[in-house]
Design a protein around this motif. Sequence first.
Motif, PDB file in Angstrom:
ATOM      1  N   ALA A  25      75.218  86.760  30.444  1.00  0.00           N
ATOM      2  CA  ALA A  25      74.869  87.737  31.465  1.00  0.00           C
ATOM      3  C   ALA A  25      76.053  88.058  32.354  1.00  0.00           C
ATOM      4  O   ALA A  25      76.041  89.043  33.079  1.00  0.00           O
ATOM      5  N   TYR A  50      78.251  97.678  35.985  1.00  0.00           N
ATOM      6  CA  TYR A  50      77.399  96.723  36.694  1.00  0.00           C
ATOM      7  C   TYR A  50      75.925  97.083  36.514  1.00  0.00           C
ATOM      8  O   TYR A  50      75.549  98.257  36.478  1.00  0.00           O
ATOM      9  N   VAL A  51      75.116  96.041  36.433  1.00  0.00           N
ATOM     10  CA  VAL A  51      73.662  96.168  36.450  1.00  0.00           C
ATOM     11  C   VAL A  51      73.165  95.228  37.537  1.00  0.00           C
ATOM     12  O   VAL A  51      73.461  94.030  37.510  1.00  0.00           O
ATOM     13  N   GLN A  53      70.312  94.049  38.077  1.00  0.00           N
ATOM     14  CA  GLN A  53      69.100  93.340  37.684  1.00  0.00           C
ATOM     15  C   GLN A  53      69.430  92.349  36.568  1.00  0.00           C
ATOM     16  O   GLN A  53      70.530  92.368  36.015  1.00  0.00           O
ATOM     17  N   ASP A  54      68.463  91.516  36.239  1.00  0.00           N
ATOM     18  CA  ASP A  54      68.670  90.476  35.237  1.00  0.00           C
ATOM     19  C   ASP A  54      68.794  91.070  33.827  1.00  0.00           C
ATOM     20  O   ASP A  54      68.333  92.182  33.562  1.00  0.00           O
ATOM     21  N   PRO A  55      69.393  90.304  32.906  1.00  0.00           N
ATOM     22  CA  PRO A  55      69.462  90.757  31.502  1.00  0.00           C
ATOM     23  C   PRO A  55      68.066  90.946  30.909  1.00  0.00           C
ATOM     24  O   PRO A  55      67.128  90.228  31.243  1.00  0.00           O
ATOM     25  N   THR A  59      66.743  98.375  33.288  1.00  0.00           N
ATOM     26  CA  THR A  59      68.047  98.889  33.712  1.00  0.00           C
ATOM     27  C   THR A  59      69.153  98.297  32.860  1.00  0.00           C
ATOM     28  O   THR A  59      70.110  98.990  32.469  1.00  0.00           O
ATOM     29  N   ASP A  60      69.047  97.025  32.548  1.00  0.00           N
ATOM     30  CA  ASP A  60      70.042  96.362  31.702  1.00  0.00           C
ATOM     31  C   ASP A  60      70.105  97.010  30.323  1.00  0.00           C
ATOM     32  O   ASP A  60      71.193  97.307  29.808  1.00  0.00           O
ATOM     33  N   GLN A  81      77.975  93.965  32.974  1.00  0.00           N
ATOM     34  CA  GLN A  81      77.876  92.747  33.776  1.00  0.00           C
ATOM     35  C   GLN A  81      76.627  92.799  34.647  1.00  0.00           C
ATOM     36  O   GLN A  81      76.428  93.761  35.387  1.00  0.00           O
ATOM     37  N   ASN A  82      75.804  91.771  34.546  1.00  0.00           N
ATOM     38  CA  ASN A  82      74.604  91.655  35.375  1.00  0.00           C
ATOM     39  C   ASN A  82      74.943  90.954  36.678  1.00  0.00           C
ATOM     40  O   ASN A  82      75.474  89.844  36.675  1.00  0.00           O
ATOM     41  N   LYS A  83      74.638  91.631  37.778  1.00  0.00           N
ATOM     42  CA  LYS A  83      74.857  91.075  39.113  1.00  0.00           C
ATOM     43  C   LYS A  83      73.581  91.266  39.926  1.00  0.00           C
ATOM     44  O   LYS A  83      73.520  92.101  40.830  1.00  0.00           O
ATOM     45  N   PRO A  84      72.525  90.514  39.585  1.00  0.00           N
ATOM     46  CA  PRO A  84      71.232  90.727  40.237  1.00  0.00           C
ATOM     47  C   PRO A  84      71.231  90.274  41.691  1.00  0.00           C
ATOM     48  O   PRO A  84      72.008  89.411  42.099  1.00  0.00           O
TER      49      PRO A  84
END
Length: 337
Positions: A25, A50-51, A53-55, A59-60, A81-84
């Motif tokens: 993630a 960037y996302v 939210q989680d994988p 949105t991911d 890259q996930n940055k929740p």
Amino acid sequence: MIGNLGRRRWQAIGTGLAVALTLSACGSNLGGSGDEEGADFPGGDPITVYVGQDPGGSTDLIARALAEGSKDDLGVPINVQNKPGANGAVAAQELAGKDPDGHTLMVFNGSLAYITPLAVPEDEAIDIADYEIVTGVSQDDYVLVSAKSSGLATIDDLKNAGRPLKYGTTGVGTGSQLSQALLFAQSEIEATAVPFDGGSPTLTAVLGGQVDVGSIQLGEAVEQIEAGKLTPIVTFAEERPSYLADTPTAVEEGYDVPVQQSRAVFAPKGTPAEVVDRLVSAFGKAFDSDAYKKFNEDNQLTPNEVDGDELRKLWTSSLDSYRQVVEEHSINLGEEQ
């Protein structure tokens, strides 16, 4: 509102995207071919998307589908890259501080722009004026669901439950929270919100009886509806989605609650126009591909591929409209009621 769409399975586009979902993630590369067509993208360095939210969430998957569909045209690898955190605010704040060179982007949730500002102090709200908007992407609808075993199948069932209800939300300042808060305020149903971090835990809470109902994005609920484990009570779309043609909208039931999720690609403020135009061209080709169109169909997504100026107007108007209706019904989104 949604056209004649297919069954949603949160399917990945091609082998490359399916493999990408198994990667860390923290970031997963979807490599470009490096061909001459894409060699004009500034610097030839990888792009990071960037996302917030989680994988594995909607949105991911949208970000990965866009990366898969545009990497060859741009000729550079695209790293998702996930940055929740904070409905995407954590990722948005980091994006704002990046160099405006087109190499850092974000798939931005509309709710962060037009609902979250109603739930947080003014100095914490994300302002879309601080970003360049590359392109709109898509929209999807929320559906109010209950566990089949609960026997709650209609708004009247909720009114006649004989007790206060608990409703699950996907977080503070989300469309999930707003849609239910408006519905219960207008229907005079006594209900308490229980916030979760995203659609998956909200869905689990509904199925497990921790809450009576939850408002979840249609694509995340469809499998359990098909399996007979969830009952769709109403959708919060303006018109019935074709997939749930037998499920009324809240508007049809007499409640002014049209709430949608929308997504767009954002870049740091000051990104040169020629760089934005290059990205627009690449994403446009992805949108036009058969693979991406099938992705939208499979995932119950309505294309909203408008230009950045148009999307800015739409989201600004949504913020004004939601602010008015929240004030009208004395709803405090900053505190789960």
